[in-house]
Design an enzyme around this catalytic site. Structure first.
Site, PDB file in Angstrom:
ATOM      1  CB  SER A  45      -0.881   0.028   1.252  1.00 20.45           C
ATOM      2  OG  SER A  45      -0.107   0.375   2.385  1.00 20.45           O
ATOM      3  CG  ASP A  46       1.358   5.866  -1.399  1.00 22.72           C
ATOM      4  OD1 ASP A  46       2.287   6.012  -0.566  1.00 22.72           O
ATOM      5  OD2 ASP A  46       1.201   6.634  -2.366  1.00 22.72           O
TER       6      ASP A  46
END
Ligand SMILES: *[C@@H]1O[C@H](CO)[C@@H](O)[C@H](O)[C@H]1NC(C)=O
Ligand SMILES: *[C@@H]1O[C@H](CO)[C@@H](O)[C@H](O)[C@H]1NC(C)=O
Ligand SMILES: *[C@@H]1O[C@H](CO)[C@@H](O)[C@H](O)[C@H]1NC(C)=O
Ligand SMILES: *[C@@H]1O[C@H](CO)[C@@H](O)[C@H](O)[C@H]1NC(C)=O
Ligand SMILES: *[C@@H]1O[C@H](CO)[C@@H](O)[C@H](O)[C@H]1NC(C)=O
Ligand SMILES: *[C@@H]1O[C@H](CO)[C@@H](O)[C@H](O)[C@H]1NC(C)=O
Ligand SMILES: *[C@@H]1O[C@H](CO)[C@@H](O)[C@H](O)[C@H]1NC(C)=O
Ligand SMILES: *[C@@H]1O[C@H](CO)[C@@H](O)[C@H](O)[C@H]1NC(C)=O
Ligand SMILES: *[C@@H]1O[C@H](CO)[C@@H](O)[C@H](O)[C@H]1NC(C)=O
Ligand SMILES: *[C@@H]1O[C@H](CO)[C@@H](O)[C@H](O)[C@H]1NC(C)=O
Length: 803
Positions: free
Chosen positions: A288-289
């Site tokens: 994930s960012d």
């Protein structure tokens, strides 16, 4: 507040920041972005060189459920300077992982190099440079003890919106050019011992509304904006470069902040399970960012494998518990852990000679008490300079202005000529000390953007000091910065040239010595992660140019631009004799522009985007997000223009840009001749759809060359220079762009000599996405017009390719 302090050097920006007000309301907005469910999440298959995944399987088999879960989420480590940390599993000899920004060098570290930014490498159109630069950057990450380099390459944003705050991190708004350079960057990083994390998948085209936030007026959450992308546009445009990266073997991919079709990108099963892991056969892990996860089990089943920076919010012990109570199968956790460990083996992280994880990155970086590892390789010095030179694009050169001819007197103007007053050691933004002190600008009072409430919001139109890179997680603190003035001064001292300068006055007219051989004006157009650019023009800098030009008949303008910058205010001024888009050259900036101005080397870059005459040329794509009606809490961004952005749109709509995509001048002239097209596959054997198995990147035969095109390029001038020959194809089908880039070749040609350029057309280059057939379709039996030349609008050679 140690935690806040540490967060300053982590990847994500904490608070959700909105740039400006939405003023555009699309009366006809229709809601079309919906994502179908695609389950279960595909397991790794071992295709395409990933056969060693059996090692990963064997290791995962030995892990407890808690250990497997620990691989899937970052944890806070107060002594680590890494942007993300995966804990070690000592009993199995797994040393943990260190994930670190960013694309142009190691972030939040000293004794590292600051490389040219993505847009600069894009302007070089040089695949060898993309590879070599990423290889060098990979070496610095490795020596600092990083496991994963977050970018290179950055392939999204693609640059759909001219004001997008992160467009400079990627190569070009053309998916072909971005994909071709991105594939080289993936190989470069991974060949030098670290995992490449290609980002951001997908649709992160602006910074405005990139994260959810609470509306202070109503205490209701405004979700991140939704990039609503239709299937064909997704395949032919936004996913295209990611297919190149997956094909090149990227071992990890970062999902984006935005929602995609109204479902958060990191929870979107169609995107991750469907497009990425099934269609593109991606074998590595999805991370994930930072803070882009907003749900627990659902994100795991949708195809997210690792969450950053912390697993504990939604996963961690809760994920373990979810397995125990039957909410998710242990097999699924095995799948996630195996993908992570397979990426680790695939990029040879089990090599015992690697430095300890995170060894050169320390939380004490800011106070400089920590021991430091010099990550630079002296052999990369030449590469840094070559890269810095190659992204400069000369767009105007009249009255024999450039190169300079042994000037006796030079006058130098503009805030961008000198070093910034202050450099920041804390995590990047070197060169970002202060915005211009003018009513047109909000000043930047600290080195950071809107992180953790530490700094006020700012709108970086321009930066008071030379700009070598952009801001945010892609900023680097290089060992040194060479400013244009410092390099010009060194040259002047050697050659006995009289210099005058004025860095600060907007209207410097009265000051110009009329004996000046030339007046060199240095400007910039700034951009940062976390906020979109307020404008593609800048009245302060424009009046600076106009005022100098009013009094100096050889005014040479250099713009360090982190994105499209309009120049119509003065480009036709007869005293503005030369203009260079200098992009973001990294630490050797000043030396590079000096070599170009003096003609030690001919400029060789071309624009990786078009420069229009006015904002209105972009139409609605200039500010496409809506959130003022029913969508107040669910901002919508309909990608209604489809693939028609930049030159694809300008060509179709008959808009004449100021400088077209692919344009750039040099100190010589070239002629094109002798176009030849050769079908390399017997047309009668071609099928409409690819038949090969899925390998990383899609069907294997999508990557087969089916035609080769060659042409001759002759240098008709008197100096050596490099030419970027470009090939465009018109796919003979309705609703296709008139022409799109499908090849480029950069060659150095000595005066009066000829070189042959070559372009290989693969099946995918000539195919369109068939929405009903859900596959790539080749128009077998059709004639494809093929154009070769110097830019998207200077295509002297053309012929048909018959399939
Ligand atoms: C997004 O929605 C469009 C239109 O409904 C559809 O064509 C496309 O396949 C969807 N894509 C994803 C990834 O959900
Ligand atoms: C935390 O980071 C430090 C420095 O990188 C490292 O030595 C230590 O092992 C890490 N802690 C754990 C629990 O992995
Ligand atoms: C929003 O919530 C905060 C904290 O609970 C409260 O102080 C404030 O009055 C609320 N504002 C509105 C508009 O309801
Ligand atoms: C589990 O999830 C809840 C929210 O659903 C969160 O408050 C809690 O911190 C999580 N606990 C652990 C140990 O992961
Ligand atoms: C199982 O555990 C998860 C995580 O703690 C929790 O969200 C879920 O409600 C639990 N389900 C049941 C049926 O207890
Ligand atoms: C740039 O900063 C200097 C201080 O070093 C200041 O004097 C000058 O006015 C600033 N320039 C502009 C254009 O704001
Ligand atoms: C500089 O000149 C422009 C006109 O070119 C004018 O609008 C502006 O006010 C002047 N600025 C200053 C500081 O004198
Ligand atoms: C060009 O510069 C000269 C000074 O060298 C000046 O006399 C002339 O007016 C300028 N031209 C324009 C159009 O401003
Ligand atoms: C330039 O674009 C702006 C913003 O869209 C518009 O208001 C203006 O009319 C345009 N000017 C010209 C000359 O087209
Ligand atoms: C491409 O870049 C490489 C690496 O910097 C350089 O050696 C080469 O000369 C460049 N090619 C051309 C044609 O400029």
């Amino acid at each position: 507040m140690p935690q806040l302090k540490r967060l300053l050097v982590t990847a994500g920006f904490l608070i959700n920041f909105v740039a400006g007000q939405d003023t555009v309301v699309h009366q006809d907005t229709h809601f079309y972005g919906q994502s179908p469910p695609i389950y279960p999440s595909p397991e790794i298959s071992g295709t395409g060189g990933w056969n060693e995944f059996s090692k990963a399987q064997a290791l995962v088999l030995q892990m407890t459920l808690e250990e497997k879960t620990s691989l899937t989420g970052g944890y806070p480590n107060e002594t680590s300077g890494c942007g993300g940390n995966i804990p070690a599993i000592a009993r199995l000899g797994f040393p943990g992982m260190c994930l670190q920004d960013g694309p142009n060098g190691v972030r939040a570290a000293d004794f590292v190099n600051g490389y040219p930014s993505g847009i600069h490498v894009g302007a070089s159109w040089n695949k060898t440079l993309a590879y070599s630069q990423s290889h060098a950057i990979g070496g610095e990450f490795r020596r600092k003890g990083a496991t994963v380099a977050l970018g290179p390459p950055v392939l999204g944003p693609l640059g759909r919106i001219a004001l997008g705050g992160r467009n400079w991190e990627t190569y070009s708004n053309d998916p072909y050019l971005t994909g071709a350079l991105g594939a080289e960057a993936v190989k470069g990083v991974q060949d030098n011992g670290v995992i490449s994390c290609t980002k951001h998948f997908v649709g992160n085209e602006q910074e405005m509304h990139r994260n959810p936030r609470v509306d202070p007026d109503t205490n209701t959450t405004i979700e991140a904006s939704s990039s609503n992308i239709d299937d064909r546009t997704m395949h032919e445009h936004y996913m295209w470069p990611f297919a190149d990266a997956v094909h090149a073997g990227t071992a990890s991919i970062m999902c984006a902040y935005e929602r995609l079709n109204n479902s958060y990108s990191c929870h979107n099963s169609k995107l991750l399970n469907g497009l990425l892991k099934t269609e593109l056969g991606f074998q590595g892990f999805v991370v994930s960012d930072w803070f882009a996860q907003h749900t627990g089990i659902a994100s795991a089943t949708a195809g997210l494998d690792m969450v950053m920076p912390y697993g504990y919010e939604f996963w961690g012990d809760n994920l373990t518990e979810a397995v125990r109570n039957g909410s998710i199968s242990e097999g699924h956790i095995n799948n996630m852990a195996t993908r992570i460990m397979a990426a680790w083996y695939f990029s040879h992280q089990d090599d015992k000679s690697l430095p300890p994880v995170g060894v050169g990155l320390t939380a004490n970086f800011e106070d400089r008490r920590a021991p430091t590892i010099d990550a630079r390789d002296p052999n990369d010095a030449g590469l840094l300079m070559e890269g810095a030179i190659q992204g400069h694009v000369l767009v105007k050169n009249v009255k024999n202005s450039l190169p300079l001819k042994a000037p006796r007197m030079l006058s130098i103007y503009g805030y961008d000529a000198k070093l910034p007053d202050k450099s920041f050691s804390s995590g990047g933004y070197n060169g970002w000390a202060l915005g211009l002190q003018s009513q047109n600008y909000r000043s930047i009072v600290c080195g950071f953007g809107p992180i953790g409430g530490q700094c006020p919001a700012f709108e970086p139109i321009a930066i008071n000091g030379t700009m070598i890179g952009g801001g945010g997680s892609g900023a680097v603190t290089p060992v040194y910065m060479s400013s244009p003035f410092d390099a010009l001064e060194k040259r002047a001292r050697r050659e006995g040239t009289q210099l005058f300068w004025d860095f600060n006055t907007e209207n410097a007219t009265s000051n110009i010595n009329s004996n000046s051989d030339a007046c060199l004006v240095f400007l910039n157009a700034a951009s940062s992660e976390g906020v979109d650019r307020p404008s593609v023009r800048d009245s302060f800098s424009d009046s600076l140019v106009k005022n100098i030009a009013a009094d100096c008949d050889n005014t040479i303008v250099t713009i360090h631009n982190a994105g499209v910058r309009l120049v119509d205010e003065w480009i036709e001024h007869p005293n503005v004799t030369a203009v260079i888009f200098a992009h973001l050259p990294g630490q050797d900036s000043g030396e590079a522009i000096t070599k170009i101005l003096y003609g030690d080397v001919s400029p060789s870059g071309k624009l990786p985007y078009s420069v229009p005459r006015n904002e209105s040329d972009y139409g609605p794509v200039y500010a496409p997000v809506t959130h003022s009606g029913w969508d107040r809490y669910f901002p919508q961004d309909d990608f209604k223009e489809g693939v028609f952005t930049d030159y694809r749109a300008f060509d179709r709509e008959g808009i004449d840009p100021r400088f077209e995509f692919g344009f750039g001048l040099t100190y010589t002239t070239f002629e094109y001749s002798n176009l030849k097209i050769e079908n390399t596959v017997d047309s009668s054997t071609l099928t409409s759809y690819p038949m090969g198995p899925i390998i990383p990147g899609g069907h294997s035969d999508l990557w087969d060359t089916i035609a080769t095109v060659t042409a001759d390029v002759t240098n008709t001038g008197s100096v050596e220079a490099a030419e970027i020959a470009q090939l465009y194809v018109g796919i003979p089908m309705q609703d296709q762009p008139i022409r799109q880039l499908r090849g480029f070749d950069k060659v150095t040609v000595p005066p009066e000599e000829t070189r042959t350029v070559e372009f290989k057309l693969r099946r995918r280059d000539l195919s369109t996405w068939d929405v009903h057939g859900q596959n790539w379709r080749l128009l077998v039996g059709s004639d494809y017009p093929v154009y070769v030349g110097a830019s998207s609008r200077n295509l002297k050679l053309s012929a048909n390719l018959s399939l």
